[in-house]
Design a protein around this motif. Structure first.
Motif, PDB file in Angstrom:
ATOM      1  N   ASP A  57      -8.030  -7.017   4.460  1.00 37.82           N
ATOM      2  CA  ASP A  57      -8.193  -6.069   3.355  1.00 37.82           C
ATOM      3  C   ASP A  57      -9.526  -6.376   2.695  1.00 37.82           C
ATOM      4  O   ASP A  57      -9.826  -7.532   2.377  1.00 37.82           O
ATOM      5  CB  ASP A  57      -7.059  -6.205   2.334  1.00 37.82           C
ATOM      6  N   THR A  92      -3.904  -0.871 -10.475  1.00 37.64           N
ATOM      7  CA  THR A  92      -4.396  -1.307  -9.155  1.00 37.64           C
ATOM      8  C   THR A  92      -4.897  -2.755  -9.208  1.00 37.64           C
ATOM      9  O   THR A  92      -4.882  -3.407 -10.251  1.00 37.64           O
ATOM     10  CB  THR A  92      -5.499  -0.391  -8.566  1.00 37.64           C
ATOM     11  N   CYS A  93      -5.379  -3.226  -8.054  1.00 39.11           N
ATOM     12  CA  CYS A  93      -5.826  -4.623  -7.959  1.00 39.11           C
ATOM     13  C   CYS A  93      -7.092  -4.868  -8.769  1.00 39.11           C
ATOM     14  O   CYS A  93      -7.466  -6.013  -8.997  1.00 39.11           O
ATOM     15  CB  CYS A  93      -6.033  -5.025  -6.503  1.00 39.11           C
ATOM     16  N   ASN A 147     -11.140   0.754  -7.588  1.00 37.70           N
ATOM     17  CA  ASN A 147     -12.469   0.285  -7.190  1.00 37.70           C
ATOM     18  C   ASN A 147     -13.218   1.207  -6.245  1.00 37.70           C
ATOM     19  O   ASN A 147     -14.378   0.931  -5.905  1.00 37.70           O
ATOM     20  CB  ASN A 147     -12.361  -1.117  -6.565  1.00 37.70           C
ATOM     21  N   CYS A 192      -0.114  -0.745  -4.946  1.00 29.26           N
ATOM     22  CA  CYS A 192      -1.393  -0.019  -4.922  1.00 29.26           C
ATOM     23  C   CYS A 192      -1.308   1.334  -5.613  1.00 29.26           C
ATOM     24  O   CYS A 192      -2.339   1.921  -5.944  1.00 29.26           O
ATOM     25  CB  CYS A 192      -1.847   0.173  -3.478  1.00 29.26           C
ATOM     26  N   HIS A 197       0.808  -1.218   0.000  1.00 29.24           N
ATOM     27  CA  HIS A 197       0.000   0.000   0.000  1.00 29.24           C
ATOM     28  C   HIS A 197       0.846   1.275   0.000  1.00 29.24           C
ATOM     29  O   HIS A 197       0.422   2.294  -0.548  1.00 29.24           O
ATOM     30  CB  HIS A 197      -0.949  -0.008   1.205  1.00 29.24           C
ATOM     31  N   HIS A 217     -10.778  -6.013  -0.158  1.00 24.59           N
ATOM     32  CA  HIS A 217     -10.866  -6.573  -1.512  1.00 24.59           C
ATOM     33  C   HIS A 217     -10.269  -7.974  -1.634  1.00 24.59           C
ATOM     34  O   HIS A 217     -10.003  -8.454  -2.745  1.00 24.59           O
ATOM     35  CB  HIS A 217     -10.267  -5.594  -2.523  1.00 24.59           C
ATOM     36  N   VAL A 221       0.506  -5.944  -5.713  1.00 29.36           N
ATOM     37  CA  VAL A 221      -0.657  -5.844  -4.822  1.00 29.36           C
ATOM     38  C   VAL A 221      -1.026  -7.223  -4.293  1.00 29.36           C
ATOM     39  O   VAL A 221      -1.034  -8.209  -5.041  1.00 29.36           O
ATOM     40  CB  VAL A 221      -1.895  -5.313  -5.580  1.00 29.36           C
ATOM     41  N   CYS A 222      -1.409  -7.265  -3.034  1.00 29.03           N
ATOM     42  CA  CYS A 222      -1.735  -8.538  -2.381  1.00 29.03           C
ATOM     43  C   CYS A 222      -2.700  -9.392  -3.218  1.00 29.03           C
ATOM     44  O   CYS A 222      -2.452 -10.589  -3.420  1.00 29.03           O
ATOM     45  CB  CYS A 222      -2.326  -8.283  -0.991  1.00 29.03           C
ATOM     46  N   HIS A 223      -3.763  -8.809  -3.726  1.00 35.57           N
ATOM     47  CA  HIS A 223      -4.788  -9.625  -4.392  1.00 35.57           C
ATOM     48  C   HIS A 223      -4.286 -10.211  -5.713  1.00 35.57           C
ATOM     49  O   HIS A 223      -4.682 -11.305  -6.107  1.00 35.57           O
ATOM     50  CB  HIS A 223      -6.063  -8.801  -4.597  1.00 35.57           C
ATOM     51  N   ARG A 257     -10.354   9.587  -0.798  1.00 35.77           N
ATOM     52  CA  ARG A 257      -9.708   8.292  -1.050  1.00 35.77           C
ATOM     53  C   ARG A 257      -8.286   8.458  -1.588  1.00 35.77           C
ATOM     54  O   ARG A 257      -7.380   7.728  -1.226  1.00 35.77           O
ATOM     55  CB  ARG A 257     -10.570   7.498  -2.051  1.00 35.77           C
ATOM     56  N   CYS A 297      -3.915   4.603  -5.240  1.00 37.19           N
ATOM     57  CA  CYS A 297      -5.307   4.208  -4.996  1.00 37.19           C
ATOM     58  C   CYS A 297      -5.810   4.605  -3.613  1.00 37.19           C
ATOM     59  O   CYS A 297      -6.942   5.032  -3.458  1.00 37.19           O
ATOM     60  CB  CYS A 297      -5.431   2.691  -5.187  1.00 37.19           C
ATOM     61  N   VAL A 298      -4.956   4.453  -2.608  1.00 34.14           N
ATOM     62  CA  VAL A 298      -5.421   4.697  -1.244  1.00 34.14           C
ATOM     63  C   VAL A 298      -4.902   6.025  -0.687  1.00 34.14           C
ATOM     64  O   VAL A 298      -5.150   6.365   0.460  1.00 34.14           O
ATOM     65  CB  VAL A 298      -5.067   3.483  -0.347  1.00 34.14           C
TER      66      VAL A 298
HETATM   67 FE1  SF4 Z   1      -4.415  -1.560  -2.954  1.00 32.62          FE
HETATM   68 FE2  SF4 Z   1      -6.374  -0.030  -3.920  1.00 32.62          FE
HETATM   69 FE3  SF4 Z   1      -6.473  -2.650  -4.196  1.00 32.62          FE
HETATM   70 FE4  SF4 Z   1      -6.781  -1.597  -1.762  1.00 32.62          FE
HETATM   71  S1  SF4 Z   1      -8.159  -1.312  -3.515  1.00 32.62           S
HETATM   72  S2  SF4 Z   1      -5.532  -3.391  -2.311  1.00 32.62           S
HETATM   73  S3  SF4 Z   1      -5.410   0.191  -1.912  1.00 32.62           S
HETATM   74  S4  SF4 Z   1      -4.957  -1.286  -5.118  1.00 32.62           S
END
Ligand code: SF4
Length: 419
Positions: free
Chosen positions: A119, A298-299, A381, A359, A65, A121, A99-101, A387, A362-363
């Motif tokens: 998280d 992004t994810c 998303n 990320c 992040h 998502h 990104v984790c996802h 945000r 995004c955040v």
């Molecule tokens: Fe990262 Fe944005 Fe996905 Fe959250 S929504 S995991 S901040 S890319």
């Protein structure tokens, strides 16, 4: 009575059949946390006092992040999480990995798994027919400690997809349209289960985009059955042995059924400041709105197929001089693929700034915080006020195609003019 996918997956992990509405303990396969939520989850884990992880090699810590860290406090969080991984044997996904996802999709999650993450998502993993859901840090600490956690088995809404996406319409448009129809709380604590004759034409990357956003309608998870598309994706990543076909029973019980004809869709956009504030791009006064920053990645839409779509429009064109264009690959692998097939060069030639896989902005902690009064169109998303780091900024959400067309014109643009 037959079982929905949610009932099937939770039954597998409870060790006995469960039905919607029931509370159950379930065995967990994967636990994830990231650098925003991880420090609290680790402190809660430490407070529980057990001292060891139930699933050390299946507990994965992502530094994504704020990667690379923009400040001292976040750097110290990274130090804390790296030390936790070293001490307890958890898996570390460090700065620049992605990104984790996306990393979960590339390396870990498989059909039939149960994945919990600190998280929201984490629901992205539902694209594999895994029960994947976000939880608070305390629940995650319990899962880390015990290797299991409790669930209320969700009721399911069945979304039957039919037809084919038109050439200039993407999976992002489909999920934005669905969220606009359902509303931000239209599926609260329910499973969105996708099926119908159209899903065999949706690739894994499209399914990942759809599952990623189901939480924006309040859903607990967003599940696709696992099929040949799933199998091929896993085989391409050397994980074909983890494939198993899972489908809902024909006589499963749903609280609601929705028919979504993909061939009837147009490009969609979510306007500030809620994800369900969705309209067709041609409705209202949206087209032509000046945009100072475009984010592709992004994810939600940071995979190779997303960038290939955007590159179709950006090839041989330049971003508008008044509009910054940020490219955020969702993983190192995606970045390497972009280099290998030449589209990274397309973006650089178009005047884009390429951000570290992760990320990105995004955040709102780094890499593209908005200025006062600025507007951003992003493929991410969420578009809540503040945000992207500034409550005086505005965020529009759309597909990679719409983002690319907008970057060229400097105003919200209809991608159909370019395709
Ligand atoms: Fe990262 Fe944005 Fe996905 Fe959250 S929504 S995991 S901040 S890319």
């Amino acid at each position: 009575m037959g079982q929905t996918l949610a009932e099937k997956l939770l039954s597998l992990h409870a060790g006995h059949p469960v039905v919607a509405g029931e509370y159950t303990l379930a065995r967990v396969d994967w636990v994830l946390m990231q650098d925003g939520t991880g420090p609290l989850a680790v402190r809660q884990f430490n407070a529980l006092g057990r001292g060891s992880l139930a699933l050390a090699e299946r507990t994965i810590v992502f530094l994504d992040h704020a990667a690379p860290s923009p400040g001292r406090a976040l750097s110290n969080d990274h130090v804390f999480l790296r030390e936790f991984c070293r001490k307890h044997g958890a898996v570390l996904s460090d700065v620049g990995d992605g990104v984790c996802h996306q990393i979960m999709a590339e390396r870990y999650v498989s059909p039939g798994d149960l994945l919990v993450g600190a998280d929201s998502h984490t629901c992205t993993g539902g694209a594999f027919c895994a029960f994947a859901t976000g939880m608070g840090s305390t629940d995650i600490a319990v899962a880390m400690t015990l290797g299991k956690t409790w669930f209320r088995v969700p009721e399911s809404i069945r979304v039957n997809l039919q037809g084919s996406l038109p050439r200039s319409v993407t999976a992002k448009d489909a999920i934005l349209f669905l969220i606009g129809q359902l509303g931000a709380d239209g599926a609260t604590y329910q499973a969105l289960e996708f099926g119908g004759e159209a899903i065999e034409r949706l690739g894994m990357e499209e399914r990942l985009t759809i599952s990623n956003m189901v939480v924006e309608a309040g859903a607990k998870c967003g599940l696709f059955p696992s099929d040949e598309v799933t199998r091929r994706y896993l085989e391409d990543r050397g994980r074909g042995n983890t494939f198993q076909p899972i489908a809902p029973d024909k006589d499963a019980d749903y609280v609601r059924e929705i028919l979504l004809d993909l061939s009837s869709l147009n490009p969609q956009i979510a306007c500030p400041h809620t994800v369900d504030n969705v309209s067709q791009i041609t409705q209202g006064n949206v087209l032509g709105t000046p945009i100072q920053q475009v984010v592709i990645g992004t994810c939600t839409n940071g995979r190779l197929s997303d960038f290939m779509q955007a590159a179709k429009i950006l090839k041989g064109r330049k971003r508008h001089p008044g509009t910054r264009l940020l490219i955020v690959p969702s993983s190192r692998r995606v970045l390497k693929d972009m280099v290998a097939n030449g589209i990274l060069e397309t973006f650089i030639d178009a005047g884009a700034t390429v951000v570290t896989p992760g990320c990105g902005p995004c955040v709102g902690v780094h890499a593209g915080v908005l200025g006062d009064g600025e507007r951003c169109l992003s493929t991410q998303n969420r578009n809540f006020r503040g945000r992207m780091g500034n409550p005086k900024g505005e965020i529009y959400l759309a597909s990679p195609l719409t983002a690319a067309a907008t970057a060229v014109e400097g105003r919200i643009a209809d991608p159909r003019a370019y395709l």
